[in-house]
Design an enzyme around this catalytic site. Structure first.
Site: not given
Ligand code: BG6
Length: 485
Positions: A190, A384
């Site tokens: 991220e 995810e």
């Protein structure tokens, strides 16, 4: 309905600092995540404050061996001691892959040592061997919110260019060590989340910072260069390897058809896409100039940086997807969306929310997949996706997590639609396949797993593992390659 590709990588994902524990074993050093506390006496809305705004005082206290606070990410769910049992359960579900990270602090405890820590390297050898024993492909993030604390406190984090060398050394060390075991790598988890939480992303404490936007983008620039150099090294050391970027992709939707809402949405979405634009295309996008002007950012770069970015873009795009959020240019009179990862989002009246206020939007995942594939034309990987929820153990010992099954089923259906749309997707790892410590709240009770871990928010419990109803459900999804949901 289009079928999932034959070799589709079904699996689950975790990160070292949320599962492992053993924070003071095997020569491990402290990471930036090891300083997060959990204190149930604080009101709930305070639990995520540290995630966004870590303070100098909190870091100093965590470094004091006499601190009486509880630091959940030092314990994780004790995977460090349970990895064989846990991997056997993943294998029983039929996992084709398992995504996790290598804790940088097990390999270079402070980050700036000359030589790696053999005990740390040996741990991951054992872990990868265990996975490979069952034919489970490891998918490894090099940095998932767990840079050495020492690099934050002594070097000021990623705005310091020296970190590129430390990271590349770490990356090269693990590529050489695991070249016969790991083919799929992700450079930074991220990477776009530096805009929300610079402390855990780039080791910068926002408190009293003279120019935080400058620090964030300078840090990101160094991570881009480090990622490109790691990609180069990975391809040299492991010729058949695949290296991906990883962004948090929260689909943004205009709250209304007001042109101002539409424009704001485009601009807001770009603040995330900016990161994958650089890593996938190999250059800063045209809109950077204006974006930096408006933020007052002037990047310090070196001769050769542009060339490095251009020569070594990533092979694939991976992303996390949990929710979407509505965007308005006039948010004053509208209800805010709650939720830890949302900054300034407006509540979308068409969508339900999780107990943590994350707005559940399976159809948004199809849109996200199409947007990313249209933009980059590179293979995608969903790193995810999942539902954080409180689970209840029934009198008969079962855990009936139908809400989790519903969430995952609806998302997988939309993945199938996206594949039908022509998107090239090669894997899906649902988040927290076994219960772990939450990244944003440091709770254990925000559970994502197919496997329950008997441990509470304060670290009490037997740490015994127990299958939930979703365990058998996911097992069948994998066995039928997504045909039975
Ligand atoms: C992602 C992170 O942002 O979301 C994970 O990569 C994290 O580390 C996951 O755990 C879910 O967030 P949370 O706060 O519910 O754990």
């Amino acid at each position: 309905m289009t079928k999932f590709p034959k070799d589709f990588l079904w699996g689950g994902a975790t990160a070292a600092h949320q599962v492992e524990g053993g924070f003071d074993e095997g020569g491990k050093g402290l990471s930036v995540s090891d300083v997060y506390t959990f204190d149930s006496s604080l009101p709930k809305e305070k639990w995520t404050d540290q995630w966004h705004l870590m303070t100098h005082a909190q870091v100093a206290e965590a470094q004091n061996p006499d601190s009486k606070k509880y630091y959940p990410k030092r314990n994780g769910n004790d995977f460090y001691h349970h990895y064989k049992e846990d991997i056997a359960l993943f294998a029983e579900m039929g996992f084709k892959c398992y995504r996790t990270s290598i804790a940088w602090t097990r390999i270079f405890p402070n980050g700036d040592e000359d030589l790696p820590n053999e005990a740390g390297l040996a741990f991951y050898d054992k872990m990868f061997d265990e996975l490979l024993k069952y034919g489970i492909e490891p998918v490894v993030s090099l940095s998932h919110y767990e840079m050495p604390l020492h690099l934050a406190t002594e070097y000021g984090g990623w705005p310091n260019r020296q970190l590129i060398d430390f990271y590349v050394k770490f990356a090269t060390t693990v590529f050489k060590r695991y070249k016969n075991k790991v083919k799929y790598w992700m450079t930074f988890n991220e990477i776009n989340c530096v805009k929300h939480h610079p402390y855990v992303s780039i080791g910068v404490i926002e408190e009293n910072h003279p120019n935080i936007e400058q620090a964030k983008y300078q840090g990101a620039h160094h991570q881009f260069i480090a990622s490109a150099l790691a990609t180069k090294a990975c391809h040299q050391i492991i010729p058949d390897s695949k290296v991906g970027c990883m962004i948090s992709y929260q689909l943004l939707i205009p709250y209304s058809c007001d042109p101002d809402d539409v424009q704001k949405t485009v601009e807001s979405q770009r603040t995330s896409l900016f990161f994958s634009d650089v890593q996938a295309r190999g250059y800063y996008p045209a809109y950077t100039k204006r974006m930096f002007e408006e933020k007052g950012v002037v990047l310090e770069t070196e001769v050769g940086d542009e060339e490095i970015l251009r020569q070594y873009p990533v092979d694939f795009i991976s992303f996390s997807y949990y929710m979407s959020s509505a965007v308005s240019a006039h948010p004053e009179n509208l209800e805010n969306a709650e939720g830890n990862l949302i900054t300034g989002g407006i509540k979308n009246p068409y969508l339900p929310s999780s107990e943590w206020g994350w707005q559940i939007d399976p159809k948004g995942l199809r849109i996200a997949l199409n947007q990313l594939y249209d933009r980059y034309q590179k293979p995608l990987f969903i790193a995810e996706n999942g539902l954080g929820a409180v689970d209840q153990i029934e009198k008969d010992g079962t855990i009936q997590d139908d809400y989790r099954i519903d969430y995952l089923k609806q998302h997988i259906e939309q993945i199938q639609e996206a594949i039908h749309d022509g998107v090239d997707l090669f894997g899906y790892t649902s988040w927290g396949c076994i219960d772990i410590v939450s990244a944003s709240t440091s709770q254990m009770s925000k559970r994502y797993g197919y496997i329950y871990v008997d441990q509470d928010d304060e670290g009490h419990g037997t740490r015994n593992r127990r299958k939930k109803k979703s365990f058998d459900w996911y097992k069948n999804v994998i066995a039928t390659n997504g045909e039975e949901l």
